[in-house]
Scaffold this active site. Structure first.
Site, PDB file in Angstrom:
ATOM      1  CB  THR A  84      36.566  47.103  29.236  1.00 31.02           C
ATOM      2  OG1 THR A  84      37.081  46.095  28.402  1.00 31.02           O
ATOM      3  CG2 THR A  84      37.560  48.243  29.340  1.00 31.02           C
ATOM      4  CB  VAL A  85      39.986  43.415  30.767  1.00 37.41           C
ATOM      5  CG1 VAL A  85      41.331  42.959  31.324  1.00 37.41           C
ATOM      6  CG2 VAL A  85      38.999  42.266  30.721  1.00 37.41           C
ATOM      7  N   GLY A  86      40.954  45.934  32.887  1.00 41.15           N
ATOM      8  CA  GLY A  86      42.021  46.921  33.087  1.00 41.15           C
ATOM      9  C   GLY A  86      41.555  48.331  33.369  1.00 41.15           C
ATOM     10  CB  SER A 102      40.790  45.267  41.297  1.00 41.87           C
ATOM     11  OG  SER A 102      40.400  44.301  40.390  1.00 41.87           O
ATOM     12  CG  ASP A 144      36.820  43.270  40.787  1.00 44.68           C
ATOM     13  OD1 ASP A 144      36.495  43.810  39.723  1.00 44.68           O
ATOM     14  OD2 ASP A 144      37.954  42.804  40.989  1.00 44.68           O
ATOM     15  CG  ASP A 195      30.418  36.592  34.148  1.00 40.63           C
ATOM     16  OD1 ASP A 195      31.567  37.004  33.910  1.00 40.63           O
ATOM     17  OD2 ASP A 195      30.010  36.332  35.296  1.00 40.63           O
TER      18      ASP A 195
HETATM   19  N1  LIG Z   1      43.223  55.841  38.714  1.00 43.89           N
HETATM   20  C1  LIG Z   1      44.215  55.127  38.209  1.00 43.89           C
HETATM   21  N2  LIG Z   1      45.268  55.739  37.649  1.00 43.89           N
HETATM   22  C2  LIG Z   1      46.271  55.044  37.119  1.00 43.89           C
HETATM   23  N3  LIG Z   1      46.346  53.715  37.103  1.00 43.89           N
HETATM   24  C3  LIG Z   1      45.314  53.047  37.650  1.00 43.89           C
HETATM   25  C4  LIG Z   1      44.197  53.696  38.229  1.00 43.89           C
HETATM   26  N4  LIG Z   1      43.317  52.752  38.685  1.00 43.89           N
HETATM   27  C5  LIG Z   1      43.883  51.557  38.395  1.00 43.89           C
HETATM   28  N5  LIG Z   1      45.084  51.736  37.802  1.00 43.89           N
HETATM   29  C6  LIG Z   1      46.006  50.694  37.367  1.00 43.89           C
HETATM   30  O1  LIG Z   1      45.450  50.065  36.209  1.00 43.89           O
HETATM   31  C7  LIG Z   1      45.665  48.658  36.240  1.00 43.89           C
HETATM   32  C8  LIG Z   1      44.337  47.927  36.174  1.00 43.89           C
HETATM   33  O2  LIG Z   1      43.582  48.242  37.333  1.00 43.89           O
HETATM   34  P1  LIG Z   1      42.604  47.178  37.998  1.00 43.89           P
HETATM   35  O3  LIG Z   1      41.962  47.877  39.159  1.00 43.89           O
HETATM   36  O4  LIG Z   1      43.333  45.899  38.276  1.00 43.89           O
HETATM   37  O5  LIG Z   1      41.568  46.986  36.797  1.00 43.89           O
HETATM   38  P2  LIG Z   1      40.421  45.928  36.576  1.00 43.89           P
HETATM   39  O6  LIG Z   1      40.079  45.334  37.910  1.00 43.89           O
HETATM   40  O7  LIG Z   1      39.294  46.728  35.979  1.00 43.89           O
HETATM   41  O8  LIG Z   1      40.950  44.941  35.596  1.00 43.89           O
HETATM   42  C9  LIG Z   1      46.446  48.366  37.535  1.00 43.89           C
HETATM   43  O9  LIG Z   1      47.824  48.306  37.202  1.00 43.89           O
HETATM   44  C10 LIG Z   1      46.141  49.582  38.413  1.00 43.89           C
HETATM   45  O10 LIG Z   1      47.206  49.852  39.307  1.00 43.89           O
HETATM   46  N1  LIG Z   2      33.149  35.931  31.936  1.00 46.21           N
HETATM   47  C1  LIG Z   2      34.418  36.040  31.510  1.00 46.21           C
HETATM   48  N2  LIG Z   2      34.810  35.446  30.363  1.00 46.21           N
HETATM   49  C2  LIG Z   2      36.085  35.527  29.918  1.00 46.21           C
HETATM   50  N3  LIG Z   2      37.042  36.185  30.568  1.00 46.21           N
HETATM   51  C3  LIG Z   2      36.679  36.788  31.709  1.00 46.21           C
HETATM   52  C4  LIG Z   2      35.378  36.770  32.222  1.00 46.21           C
HETATM   53  N4  LIG Z   2      35.350  37.492  33.369  1.00 46.21           N
HETATM   54  C5  LIG Z   2      36.602  37.941  33.553  1.00 46.21           C
HETATM   55  N5  LIG Z   2      37.399  37.506  32.566  1.00 46.21           N
HETATM   56  C6  LIG Z   2      38.844  37.694  32.455  1.00 46.21           C
HETATM   57  C7  LIG Z   2      39.290  39.009  31.923  1.00 46.21           C
HETATM   58  C8  LIG Z   2      40.572  39.258  32.670  1.00 46.21           C
HETATM   59  O1  LIG Z   2      41.667  38.661  31.989  1.00 46.21           O
HETATM   60  C9  LIG Z   2      40.393  38.534  34.003  1.00 46.21           C
HETATM   61  C10 LIG Z   2      40.013  39.429  35.154  1.00 46.21           C
HETATM   62  O2  LIG Z   2      39.193  40.498  34.718  1.00 46.21           O
HETATM   63  P1  LIG Z   2      39.433  42.016  35.232  1.00 46.21           P
HETATM   64  O3  LIG Z   2      38.536  42.843  34.346  1.00 46.21           O
HETATM   65  O4  LIG Z   2      40.884  42.339  35.096  1.00 46.21           O
HETATM   66  O5  LIG Z   2      38.989  42.015  36.666  1.00 46.21           O
HETATM   67  O6  LIG Z   2      39.376  37.593  33.781  1.00 46.21           O
END
Ligand SMILES: Nc1ncnc2c1ncn2[C@@H]1O[C@H](COP(=O)(O)OP(=O)(O)O)[C@@H](O)[C@H]1O
Ligand SMILES: Nc1ncnc2c1ncn2[C@H]1C[C@H](O)[C@@H](COP(=O)(O)O)O1
Length: 222
Positions: A20-22, A26, A90, A96
């Site tokens: 999920t998001v966050g 990445s 990623d 999607d």
């Molecule tokens: N192991 C971790 N511990 C704490 N914070 C983390 C960790 N991995 C990622 N984060 C933080 O969580 C946030 C979301 O990470 P990110 O990799 O961008 O997530 P995603 O790509 O799934 O949306 C960023 O601010 C990142 O620095």
């Molecule tokens: N397929 C999608 N539909 C709607 N929103 C999406 C989709 N794929 C990614 N997203 C959004 C969700 C986040 O706001 C950003 C980036 O995703 P993240 O999980 O932080 O890499 O795009």
């Protein structure tokens, strides 16, 4: 000997990171690509022309955004294929449709006709014998509270303005989706079991698990 060789990971492997998001996709993508000396395939958020508009008005922009993501991911898929693998990706293309498009359709923020058109396009492009599936999907899972904290900490305004109920709905859908996902082998990682920020060396344990897992799934397929 590098970590890839040490744990027997083929240099043509394609590993996709889902969740999920966050949740930390990445961060994991970068760490694994560095550890394995693989290329990365990132979702480009800053240059996405629809994302901000979408968060402002789901109903108006959900179809445009899904078509845009589909085209982007398909181009990336082609790039991965042309390089002959060796990639960490990623987010998977399966999320999607399995999470986002479905959720917006079922919640009424994508019309039935748009959803049908999108699904037809997705199935024609992806669900064919010509589409190479990843060797492994790593599913990152964590509690709603830790994920909300990470969304806050990252600070994308469009996500922070979105009601918490949106992230809760997504979190529940992800749990159900992964339990029935079978397009490729899945390795689940709990985000409480590693911390790539405080302890970057822990990536070796993850690489070891990937090596073991790929070996096991290859043996099972024989
Ligand atoms: N192991 C971790 N511990 C704490 N914070 C983390 C960790 N991995 C990622 N984060 C933080 O969580 C946030 C979301 O990470 P990110 O990799 O961008 O997530 P995603 O790509 O799934 O949306 C960023 O601010 C990142 O620095
Ligand atoms: N397929 C999608 N539909 C709607 N929103 C999406 C989709 N794929 C990614 N997203 C959004 C969700 C986040 O706001 C950003 C980036 O995703 P993240 O999980 O932080 O890499 O795009």
């Amino acid at each position: 000997m590098n970590l890839r060789e040490k744990y027997g990971i083929p240099n043509s492997a394609v590993i996709t990171i889902a969740g999920t998001v966050g949740v930390g996709k990445s961060t994991m993508t970068t760490a694994l690509a560095n550890a394995l000396n693989f290329r990365t395939s990132f979702e480009k958020v800053d240059t996405n022309p629809y994302l901000d508009k979408f968060y402002d008005d789901f109903e108006k922009w959900s179809f445009h955004l899904q078509v845009y993501f589909l085209a982007e991911r398909f181009k990336e898929q082609k790039r991965i294929f042309e390089y002959g693998g060796g990639f960490i990706q990623d987010r998977s293309i399966y999320e999607d449709t399995g999470i986002f498009a479905k959720m917006h359709y079922e919640k009424g923020t994508m019309s039935p006709v748009d959803y049908e058109t999108y699904k037809n396009l997705f199935d024609a492009m992806v669900m064919t014998p010509y589409f190479p599936h990843p060797d492994l999907l790593i599913y990152l899972e964590g509690s709603m509270d830790s994920i909300l904290e990470r969304i806050q900490e990252r600070g994308r305004p469009m996500e922070q303005q979105t009601p918490v109920s949106y992230w809760e709905e997504m979190h529940t859908r992800y749990k159900n989706w992964i339990d029935s996902f079978n397009a490729c082998p899945v390795l689940r990682l709990d985000i409480n079991d590693y911390d790539l920020m405080k302890d970057p060396e822990c990536v070796e344990q993850i690489v070891e698990r990937i090596g073991y897992f790929l070996d096991k799934t290859a043996t099972l397929r024989k």
